[in-house]
Design a protein around this motif. Sequence first.
Motif, PDB file in Angstrom:
ATOM      1  N   ALA A  18     -29.059  -3.845  53.678  1.00  0.00           N
ATOM      2  CA  ALA A  18     -27.637  -4.239  53.490  1.00  0.00           C
ATOM      3  C   ALA A  18     -27.589  -4.968  52.276  1.00  0.00           C
ATOM      4  O   ALA A  18     -26.245  -4.601  51.633  1.00  0.00           O
ATOM      5  N   TYR A  56     -24.386  -3.069  48.969  1.00  0.00           N
ATOM      6  CA  TYR A  56     -23.418  -3.812  48.149  1.00  0.00           C
ATOM      7  C   TYR A  56     -23.255  -3.204  46.764  1.00  0.00           C
ATOM      8  O   TYR A  56     -22.073  -3.386  46.119  1.00  0.00           O
ATOM      9  N   SER A  70     -12.256  -0.695  51.264  1.00  0.00           N
ATOM     10  CA  SER A  70     -13.780  -0.801  51.788  1.00  0.00           C
ATOM     11  C   SER A  70     -14.651   0.223  51.305  1.00  0.00           C
ATOM     12  O   SER A  70     -14.043   1.326  50.908  1.00  0.00           O
ATOM     13  N   LYS A  97     -29.032  -4.473  61.616  1.00  0.00           N
ATOM     14  CA  LYS A  97     -28.074  -5.518  61.586  1.00  0.00           C
ATOM     15  C   LYS A  97     -26.877  -5.521  60.316  1.00  0.00           C
ATOM     16  O   LYS A  97     -27.450  -4.933  59.270  1.00  0.00           O
ATOM     17  N   ASN A  98     -25.795  -5.583  60.601  1.00  0.00           N
ATOM     18  CA  ASN A  98     -24.717  -5.441  59.628  1.00  0.00           C
ATOM     19  C   ASN A  98     -24.440  -3.830  59.290  1.00  0.00           C
ATOM     20  O   ASN A  98     -23.674  -3.664  58.432  1.00  0.00           O
ATOM     21  N   GLN A 126     -16.885  -3.155  61.522  1.00  0.00           N
ATOM     22  CA  GLN A 126     -16.490  -4.375  60.938  1.00  0.00           C
ATOM     23  C   GLN A 126     -16.851  -4.967  59.662  1.00  0.00           C
ATOM     24  O   GLN A 126     -16.472  -5.955  59.090  1.00  0.00           O
ATOM     25  N   GLN A 127     -18.065  -4.369  59.236  1.00  0.00           N
ATOM     26  CA  GLN A 127     -18.697  -4.596  58.125  1.00  0.00           C
ATOM     27  C   GLN A 127     -18.168  -4.063  56.787  1.00  0.00           C
ATOM     28  O   GLN A 127     -18.019  -2.651  56.591  1.00  0.00           O
ATOM     29  N   ASN A 128     -17.749  -4.740  55.819  1.00  0.00           N
ATOM     30  CA  ASN A 128     -17.127  -4.168  54.536  1.00  0.00           C
ATOM     31  C   ASN A 128     -18.175  -4.445  53.357  1.00  0.00           C
ATOM     32  O   ASN A 128     -18.396  -5.533  52.918  1.00  0.00           O
ATOM     33  N   TYR A 129     -18.544  -3.375  52.625  1.00  0.00           N
ATOM     34  CA  TYR A 129     -19.544  -3.454  51.536  1.00  0.00           C
ATOM     35  C   TYR A 129     -19.092  -3.481  50.355  1.00  0.00           C
ATOM     36  O   TYR A 129     -19.621  -2.987  49.312  1.00  0.00           O
ATOM     37  N   SER A 155      -9.788  -9.625  54.623  1.00  0.00           N
ATOM     38  CA  SER A 155      -9.989  -9.187  56.134  1.00  0.00           C
ATOM     39  C   SER A 155      -8.667  -8.419  56.628  1.00  0.00           C
ATOM     40  O   SER A 155      -7.696  -8.676  56.085  1.00  0.00           O
TER      41      SER A 155
END
Length: 312
Positions: free
Chosen positions: A8, A12, A45, A100-101, A120-123, A131
Amino acid sequence: MQLTTYIADLLYRYECVIIPGFGAFLTRYKSAHIDDVSNTFHPPSKIVSFNKQLQANDGLFANYVASVEKCSYETALQKIRIFTAEISKELTEGKTISFKNIGQFSLNAEKSIQFEPLQQQNYSTSAFGLSSFVSPKISREVYQESIDTSEEKAPIIFRPERKEARPYLKYAAVAVIAISAIGFGSLKLYENQVQKFNYAERQKANSLVENQIQEATFVIENPLPVLNLQLPKHMGMYHIVAGAYREEENANKKIEQLREKGYSPYKMDATRYGLHQVLYASFEDRLEALAKLRQIKHSENGDAWLLVQKIQ
């Protein structure tokens, strides 16, 4: 699984994170958009996907694990192998694996890996702190004004009056045309004289310049010194590593061996772990570097790996 946290972290910063022996996570940018049905505003996103075909080790994930856990590169590779073996075993047993994530993995009826990303996860680092939010739809009332045309206006018709031409105006027009013709002829004559004069002066100037060029001599008393430019041989972010050596003497021997084979090797500065890395070559393009890495691993060095780093 601590390694999923490292994956994760890398998502990014990079668009492709390869897990050796398992597959690769890919990210694709998606601009901000509005859901017209739910009136939801979504920020920019990164969409995460998974590709089973990309399994060749490019060194990115292993190097990151080694730097975070402060272990050697070989130890990091061993941890990754154990990690992927456990995941493959649990998938064959019909379990659903959650990263996870990131998302979930499972096997379909054809025993193929299915990946469902976590929405829901934004990298995207450009959307940090933003949000999604719902805004009620704004209803606008349109007012139309009705105009009663109770009175009709009669159209106005213009009828120009015909006037008889005056005879003296005809003679005045003829005189103007004659004067214009005389002026045009005089102007043309003047232009021809100017062109002849300019041509003669141009010929004189050219002759003078040619005589001066023939008589001139050029002597350079103090020639400029020769500049020696040293261009770096290894450019780019992607480097094929032949090996990492604790002793610098062993790294120098490896460089001599590669030169005898026709390579242009390069020895990097010692890392913070005291290792001297020797490079086969460097590339700007990632795919080109991976193709060369596969060739080297197949032909002469199965332990070669790809380093993603900018050389100072």
